[in-house]
Structure formats: structure tokens, C-alpha cells
Design a protein around this motif. Structure first.
Motif, PDB file in Angstrom:
ATOM      1  N   CYS A  28       4.119  -2.761   0.034  1.00  0.00           N
ATOM      2  CA  CYS A  28       3.301  -3.443  -0.979  1.00  0.00           C
ATOM      3  C   CYS A  28       3.420  -2.669  -2.300  1.00  0.00           C
ATOM      4  O   CYS A  28       3.676  -1.467  -2.294  1.00  0.00           O
ATOM      5  CB  CYS A  28       1.824  -3.414  -0.609  1.00  0.00           C
ATOM      6  SG  CYS A  28       1.454  -4.140   0.986  1.00  0.00           S
ATOM      7  N   THR A  69       4.100  -0.753  -5.604  1.00  0.00           N
ATOM      8  CA  THR A  69       5.216   0.088  -6.019  1.00  0.00           C
ATOM      9  C   THR A  69       6.155   0.375  -4.847  1.00  0.00           C
ATOM     10  O   THR A  69       7.383   0.434  -5.013  1.00  0.00           O
ATOM     11  CB  THR A  69       4.663   1.403  -6.616  1.00  0.00           C
ATOM     12  OG1 THR A  69       4.095   1.089  -7.887  1.00  0.00           O
ATOM     13  CG2 THR A  69       5.725   2.456  -6.791  1.00  0.00           C
ATOM     14  N   SER A  70       5.583   0.540  -3.669  1.00  0.00           N
ATOM     15  CA  SER A  70       6.422   0.839  -2.495  1.00  0.00           C
ATOM     16  C   SER A  70       7.372  -0.326  -2.213  1.00  0.00           C
ATOM     17  O   SER A  70       8.477  -0.122  -1.708  1.00  0.00           O
ATOM     18  CB  SER A  70       5.552   1.107  -1.266  1.00  0.00           C
ATOM     19  OG  SER A  70       4.707   2.195  -1.519  1.00  0.00           O
ATOM     20  N   SER A  73       4.984   3.347   2.542  1.00  0.00           N
ATOM     21  CA  SER A  73       3.624   3.387   2.010  1.00  0.00           C
ATOM     22  C   SER A  73       3.283   4.800   1.564  1.00  0.00           C
ATOM     23  O   SER A  73       3.323   5.731   2.376  1.00  0.00           O
ATOM     24  CB  SER A  73       2.641   2.938   3.092  1.00  0.00           C
ATOM     25  OG  SER A  73       1.328   3.149   2.674  1.00  0.00           O
ATOM     26  N   GLN A  74       2.950   4.956   0.307  1.00  0.00           N
ATOM     27  CA  GLN A  74       2.537   6.265  -0.195  1.00  0.00           C
ATOM     28  C   GLN A  74       1.344   6.777   0.600  1.00  0.00           C
ATOM     29  O   GLN A  74       1.372   7.866   1.146  1.00  0.00           O
ATOM     30  CB  GLN A  74       2.187   6.148  -1.681  1.00  0.00           C
ATOM     31  CG  GLN A  74       1.860   7.437  -2.407  1.00  0.00           C
ATOM     32  CD  GLN A  74       0.497   8.033  -2.111  1.00  0.00           C
ATOM     33  OE1 GLN A  74       0.402   9.232  -1.800  1.00  0.00           O
ATOM     34  NE2 GLN A  74      -0.558   7.257  -2.147  1.00  0.00           N
ATOM     35  N   SER A  75       0.297   5.968   0.660  1.00  0.00           N
ATOM     36  CA  SER A  75      -0.956   6.415   1.281  1.00  0.00           C
ATOM     37  C   SER A  75      -0.855   6.482   2.803  1.00  0.00           C
ATOM     38  O   SER A  75      -1.590   7.223   3.444  1.00  0.00           O
ATOM     39  CB  SER A  75      -2.076   5.451   0.916  1.00  0.00           C
ATOM     40  OG  SER A  75      -1.778   4.154   1.418  1.00  0.00           O
ATOM     41  N   THR A  89      -2.164   1.451   3.885  1.00  0.00           N
ATOM     42  CA  THR A  89      -2.282   0.090   3.368  1.00  0.00           C
ATOM     43  C   THR A  89      -2.420  -0.912   4.520  1.00  0.00           C
ATOM     44  O   THR A  89      -1.576  -0.970   5.422  1.00  0.00           O
ATOM     45  CB  THR A  89      -1.062  -0.233   2.478  1.00  0.00           C
ATOM     46  OG1 THR A  89      -1.070   0.734   1.437  1.00  0.00           O
ATOM     47  CG2 THR A  89      -1.138  -1.615   1.884  1.00  0.00           C
ATOM     48  N   VAL A 147      -3.872   6.518 -10.082  1.00  0.00           N
ATOM     49  CA  VAL A 147      -3.782   5.267  -9.313  1.00  0.00           C
ATOM     50  C   VAL A 147      -2.396   4.635  -9.456  1.00  0.00           C
ATOM     51  O   VAL A 147      -1.847   4.091  -8.504  1.00  0.00           O
ATOM     52  CB  VAL A 147      -4.931   4.308  -9.713  1.00  0.00           C
ATOM     53  CG1 VAL A 147      -4.663   2.895  -9.230  1.00  0.00           C
ATOM     54  CG2 VAL A 147      -6.233   4.822  -9.115  1.00  0.00           C
ATOM     55  N   ALA A 154      -7.312   0.186  -7.007  1.00  0.00           N
ATOM     56  CA  ALA A 154      -7.610   1.351  -6.165  1.00  0.00           C
ATOM     57  C   ALA A 154      -6.286   1.842  -5.617  1.00  0.00           C
ATOM     58  O   ALA A 154      -5.319   1.087  -5.536  1.00  0.00           O
ATOM     59  CB  ALA A 154      -8.526   0.959  -5.025  1.00  0.00           C
ATOM     60  N   LYS A 155      -6.264   3.100  -5.266  1.00  0.00           N
ATOM     61  CA  LYS A 155      -4.991   3.671  -4.852  1.00  0.00           C
ATOM     62  C   LYS A 155      -4.653   3.345  -3.406  1.00  0.00           C
ATOM     63  O   LYS A 155      -3.488   3.192  -3.051  1.00  0.00           O
ATOM     64  CB  LYS A 155      -5.041   5.187  -5.044  1.00  0.00           C
ATOM     65  CG  LYS A 155      -3.715   5.825  -4.805  1.00  0.00           C
ATOM     66  CD  LYS A 155      -3.441   6.957  -5.726  1.00  0.00           C
ATOM     67  CE  LYS A 155      -1.994   7.354  -5.639  1.00  0.00           C
ATOM     68  NZ  LYS A 155      -1.120   6.442  -6.366  1.00  0.00           N
ATOM     69  N   VAL A 178      -5.263   0.825  -0.412  1.00  0.00           N
ATOM     70  CA  VAL A 178      -5.797  -0.528  -0.219  1.00  0.00           C
ATOM     71  C   VAL A 178      -5.935  -0.815   1.275  1.00  0.00           C
ATOM     72  O   VAL A 178      -5.012  -1.309   1.912  1.00  0.00           O
ATOM     73  CB  VAL A 178      -4.917  -1.565  -0.943  1.00  0.00           C
ATOM     74  CG1 VAL A 178      -5.505  -2.955  -0.800  1.00  0.00           C
ATOM     75  CG2 VAL A 178      -4.831  -1.208  -2.418  1.00  0.00           C
TER      76      VAL A 178
END
Ligand code: G6P
Length: 614
Positions: free
Chosen positions: A306, A308-309, A353-355, A358, A404, A608-609, A611
Motif C-alpha cells: 500500500c 509508498t510501499s 510494508s514499512q511498518s 498495514t 509520516v 497516519a503512519k 494504517v
């Protein structure tokens, strides 16, 4: 999406919670709140609309004396941002307070039933339903808070990370998670709880990541206990945290975003460390070489992501098709999951996914696993959900990204995808050892070349002044530069709120060209690659229609310099490495435009960073 902090120990809960909320503000900043139980057994709940600093001001003359508390920073889902909808929510009898990250899908049904039992509600949130439900179950069954939480959660459909405290038992926090992250920090006779470990990194490096549908019983002067939803006691796996406090501070930069842009030479180095060795002759991603046959025999690769990724995924497609000759499809995770995907066991699904949290990407992974595909994760946050749900994977190792708008995570993802394509290419023999060595050597030079690109910052800052008040932007690129154009446009939108569209440059003539006039600047990414002559034509087409042009070009490009209004020159690198080089000036351009407009670049509105909701 929504940040949770909790503390139980002998220290000052308020200070830990407020400090922790500041660290978690990247997850949402519509409102913030805190619940504390004081020494006299009074439950104090303070909450305000706006950022954590507003809450801090509000609490200045309040009773914040406590050794136990929970706190929350919100990204609104149910109900507008307001004091009333802010968390913590409490039960009608004032006994329980609860913070929640996620969404309770069946909250309406549960709420209607509670109303029938005489409950009244003050907010529009699904969270208030949950806290009232827990208290209702507790009173009906005359049971402990732990039992009440477990029984209530069995009735819940949806996603949650929650923390609950009880006025009448101020030595206990109950926490639980499903699909939303939660981690317990185990200190010296004290406990911390948070959506990620950043709030307590200076206090302890012993962490326990809660698993899906796991409930934590956190008690004063007692060991931590974990239970499943069916009340079996689970084993506790204490991990060591690899995060330092300096990674969470601005380090002299005015914003995290600028710090993270300037960190890229170092983060790229961290990303390739141990993976590109012997002067570039050996390039290996262990996650790939450990699954050699799976990658060699892959029929197809589907990349899901999703934001930027998803843009780095598009670059991944070019890289893998170029180097490995495997067909690649790139899907938005949110579309993939509902598209009746067709996968077979010889497909590989790569989730980026960075985080690592997601919600849509996690859901896509679960579907892919169910259908028998091999699932590979590319993530930044160690211990997050996506790396735990995948068969294998790679961390990008760029350190915590707090701004963010993603910057260093994007270049880290593209770097890992490059290494992934090279590793598969060498295994499949679609790349020769000479090809690998040549490219490997360039990769080793990349951090210092990015450093050179960063020296354009003053020039880009000056340039940004000319375009600050443009209302629309077009970003154009071809081949590897097309996803870079998409990412450049997204960066501008996210932090300056200027409408920007990214487009494959050749498609421009099929529609967007109608938009071009003196008011519509185009940012054209035009490094010297195999499509260079083609993009020069596109540059001319824009100019012929009176559009102004900022072009990102290879050093010494006189042709485009003579047509464009402004050029930003970047070092010459092999075509497949251009995205890392050309995306950096676009990050700086959007940063400076947003600053000129007085926007909050680290916490742009509505975003939000992480999601963790659909
Ligand atoms: C949010 C963030 C974006 C990010 C996207 C995907 O929208 O604001 O910066 O690209 O989520 O996040 P992920 O953590 O999965 O990369």
C-alpha cells in the motif's frame, strides 16, 4: 493507527505516558487522552481534541499523581475528532477505563444489546461499546477483569489492541490484541505497554510482543502472564530490543522528515551491510538463498503493498523482470484481498510494508498463505506482524521512520528489492557473476552518490519558492522513473496538500496533456536510460504547450537543460539504480514546498503512519 501506552510500576505513570504518546504521535494525532488511578483510588480521565501537547497543557493543573495508567493518541475511525470521542473511554459506573486501536465491526449490534440492558453512551465510538461490554460482563458474572475481558472479546468481530484498567484494582492492567500490534516492556519490577517499543526504549530493552488473540495480565510485583482467548496460559518469549534513543530524536534537524531524508546515505549502508560483500562480487539475501528452489522454480511473483510501499513494489517489478525473467504482478493489497485472487503453490507473494502492520497487507498475506503461495515479507519494523506472518523475508534495516511521509524506508525497500532480484538472478543464472559483480560495485558506491544528491538541497530550497503556490503538479517518468514519478507526486500531496498526479510520461498524450498550461508545472524524471530519447520528446511536448518544467536529469545533460525551466542534476548510475538517486530530489522538493506553506510536514493532516484499519 492510534497509539497506545500503558505503565504500571513504582514510577510516575503520567511522565512515562505523556513521553510515550509523543513518540507514538506518528500513528495519529486527532486527539489524545490519559487515564490514571490516584493513591486514593480515584480514576482520573483527561482527554482533549488535538495533539499530545494540547493534552499536556490541559493536564498542567490536574491531579496526575499515579503509578498506573493508560494513554492514547487517536486517528479517528468512528466519530469525528472531539474531546468526547477521544480515548480513554470509561464504563458508565466509572470503574473501568479503556484505550483501543482498531475497529469493532459488530459494535452496532453490541451497542443495541447494551442499550436494551440500560446502558447509555456518550460518544460515537466503537470503543465505548467495548468498555461498557466488558463492565457489563464483569458485573453480570461477578468475575475478575481478566475473565470479563476474555468473555467480552469472544463476542467481538474486528481488530483490536486494548489496554484496560480498573479503579477498584489499581495494581493491574489487562491488555489484548488481534490484528493491531501491542508490545509489553518488562522493566525492573515495572511494566510498560505500547503499540510499538519506542515509548519505553530508554527504560528497558526486554520486550514481549503479544500474539494474535493473546491477553496479557500485568500486575504490580507479579510476573507477566499471557493467556489465549480460550484461557490457556501461553509461554512468554522475551526478546531483546534493537533500538536506540538517538534514532527516535530529531538530532538537530527541524523535522523528522528532513532528518530521515538526510540519513539515507547511512541507512542505505545499513541496508546493504553484510549483503553486498567482497567489493560487490557477492550479493546475497539470506531469505532468498535459504529458499533457493522456491525462487528458482517460481512461476510468477505477485507483490502486494500500500502507499509508498506500493511504489517500491512497482520498481520491484521492473527489477525482477529485468534480472530474473519471472513475470511479476503488482497489486494494491486492499484490492488484491477482495479480487478473488488466483494463486498456486508455485507462485511467490512478496508483501512490502514499512511498518509491518498495514491491515490490508496483512490480510493479503493471510489469503496468499491459505492458497498455498510462498509468502516473502519486506519490512522495516523488527518484530512487527508482517514478518511474523510470512514464510521468510528481509528487513530493510533503515531504523525507525517517524515522519509520516515515507522517505528512507522507500529507498531501503528499493534497495532490498534490487538485492532480491540480483540474488534470484544469480541463482537462476539469468545474471552472470560478472553482471552481479559490476552492479554490486555500483551499489557499494550508492550511499556516497546519494550524499552528493543531498548537496542539491540549497538549490532545491530556492527552486521551491517559485512553485510554492502552484495548485497542481504533474509528475512524469518512463520505465524505472514512472514509479518514481508516482512517489514524487504522492510526497507532494501528502505534506503540502497540493494536488499532484504521477503519470507514465507516454500516457500524457492520452489525457493529462489537456491540463498543461503556464499554471501547471511538470516534474519530469529523465535520467540517461534506454528510454531517454523518448522522454526528451515528452519534455518537448510539455514545453510546446507552455508548461513549465523541472527536470531531474543525469549530470551534464545539455539537451534537457536547453528545454526545461529548471534542471536538477544527479549522478550517472546504471538504469536499475536510478530510482534511488532520482527520488531523493523529489523528497526535498516536496519538503521545502510544504515548509514554505507552513505545513506540519511530520504530521500532515488526516494521515497516519501505520494504517491498522481497512
Ligand atoms: C500510510 C503511510 C504511508 C505508507 C502506507 C503503507 O498511508 O502514511 O507512508 O506508505 O501507509 O504503509 P506500510 O507501513 O505498509 O509501508
Amino acid at each position: 493507527m492510534c497509539g497506545i501506552v500503558g505503565y504500571l510500576g513504582d514510577g510516575n505513570a503520567y511522565n512515562v505516558l505523556i513521553g510515550g504518546l509523543h513518540r507514538l504521535e506518528y500513528r495519529g494525532y486527532d486527539s489524545a487522552g490519559i487515564a490514571l488511578v490516584d493513591k486514593k483510588g480515584k480514576l482520573n480521565v483527561y482527554k482533549t481534541m488535538g495533539k499530545v501537547s494540547v493534552l499536556e497543557n490541559f493536564c498542567k493543573d490536574k491531579n496526575v499523581d499515579s503509578h498506573i495508567g493508560i494513554a492514547h493518541t487517536r486517528w479517528a475511525t468512528h466519530g469525528e475528532p472531539s474531546d468526547c470521542n477521544a480515548h480513554p473511554h470509561y464504563s458508565e459506573d466509572g470503574n473501568l477505563a479503556l484505550v483501543h486501536n482498531g475497529t469493532i465491526e459488530n459494535y452496532k449490534v453490541l451497542k443495541d444489546a447494551l442499550v436494551e440492558h440500560g446502558c447509555t453512551f456518550h460518544s460515537e465510538t466503537d470503543t465505548e461499546v467495548l468498555v461498557q461490554l466488558i463492565e457489563y460482563v464483569r458485573l453480570q458474572n461477578d468475575c475478575s477483569l481478566l475473565d470479563a475481558v476474555r468473555e467480552a472479546l469472544k463476542q467481538v468481530i474486528g481488530a483490536y489492541a486494548i489496554a484496560v484498567i480498573e479503579k477498584n484494582n489499581p495494581d493491574c492492567i489487562i491488555a489484548a490484541r488481534k490484528s493491531s500490534p501491542l508490545v509489553v516492556g518488562v522493566g525492573d519490577d515495572e511494566f510498560y505497554l505500547a503499540s510499538d517499543a519506542s515509548p519505553f526504549v530508554e527504560f528497558t530493552d526486554n520486550v514481549v510482543y503479544l500474539k494474535e488473540e493473546e491477553i496479557a495480565l500485568i500486575r504490580r510485583h507479579e510476573p507477566l502472564k499471557l493467556y489465549s482467548l480460550d484461557n490457556k496460559e501461553n509461554e512468554i518469549d522475551v526478546k531483546k530490543l534493537e533500538m536506540s534513543i538517538s534514532q527516535l530524536e530529531k538530532g538537530g534537524y527541524p523535522h523528522f522528515m528532513l532528518k530521515e531524508i538526510f540519513e539515507q546515505p547511512a541507512t542505505l549502508l545499513d541496508c546493504i551491510r553484510g549483503r553486498v560483500v567482497d567489493h560487490g562480487r557477492i550479493v546475497t539475501l539470506n531469505g532468498v538463498s535459504d529458499n533457493r528452489d522456491t525462487f528458482i522454480n517460481a512461476r510468477r511473483i505477485v507483490i502486494v503493498a500500500c502507499g509508498t510501499s506500493w511504489h517500491s513494489a512497482l520498481i520491484g517489478k521492473y527489477l525482477i523482470q529485468d534480472m530474473c525473467h519471472i513475470p511479476v504482478e503488482v497489486e494494491y493489497a486492499s484490492e488484491f484481498r477482495y479480487s478473488h485472487p488466483v494463486l498456486t503453490p508455485d507462485d511467490i507473494v512478496i508483501a512490502i510494508s514499512q511498518s509491518g502492520e498495514t491491515a490490508d497487507t496483512l490480510a493479503a498475506i493471510k489469503i496468499a498463505r491459505k492458497m498455498g503461495a510462498f509468502v516473502y515479507g519486506i519490512s522495516n519494523v523488527v518484530g512487527s506482524s508482517i514478518p511474523r506472518e510470512t514464510h521468510s523475508g528481509t528487513y530493510i534495516h533503515v531504523g525507525p521512520e517517524i515522519g509520516v511521509a515515507s522517505t528512507k524506508a522507500f529507498t531501503g525497500q528499493v534497495m532490498v528489492l534490487t538485492l532480491l532480484a540480483m540474488t534470484i538472478g544469480e541463482l537462476k543464472k539469468t545474471l552472470s557473476p560478472e553482471d552481479v559483480a559490476k552492479l554490486g560495485n555500483w551499489i557499494l558506491k550508492l550511499p556516497s552518490l546519494v550524499e552528493k544528491v543531498l548537496s542539491l538541497a540549497p538549490e532545491i530550497e530556492r527552486l521551491s519558492l517559485i512553485y510554492t503556490y502552484a495548485r497542481n503538479f504533474l509528475y512524469l517518468g518512463r520505465g524505472y522513473s514512472y514509479p518514481v514519478a508516482l512517489e514524487g507526486a504522492l510526497k507532494l500531496k501528502e505534506i503540502s496538500y497540493i494536488h499532484a498526479e504521477g503519470y507514465p510520461a507516454a500516457e500524457m498524450k492520452h489525457g493529462p496533456i489537456a491540463l498543461i498550461d503556464a499554471e501547471m508545472p511538470s516534474v519530469i524524471i529523465a535520467p540517461k536510460d534506454h528510454l531517454y530519447e523518448k522522454i526528451v520528446s515528452n519534455v518537448q511536448q510539455v514545453k510546446a504547450r507552455g508548461g513549465s518544467i523541472i527536470a531531474v536529469v543525469t549530470e551534464g545533460d545539455e539537451t534537457i537543460r536547453n528545454i526545461a525551466d529548471h534542471v536538477l542534476e544527479v549522478p550517472d548510475v546504471p538504469e536499475c539504480l536510478t530510482p534511488i538517486i532520482t527520488s531523493v530530489p523529489l523528497q526535498l522538493l516536496s519538503y521545502y514546498i510544504a515548509i514554505n506553506k507552513g505545513k506540519d510536514v511530520d504530521m500532515p493532516r488526516n494521515l497516519a503512519k501505520s494504517v491498522t484499519v481497512e
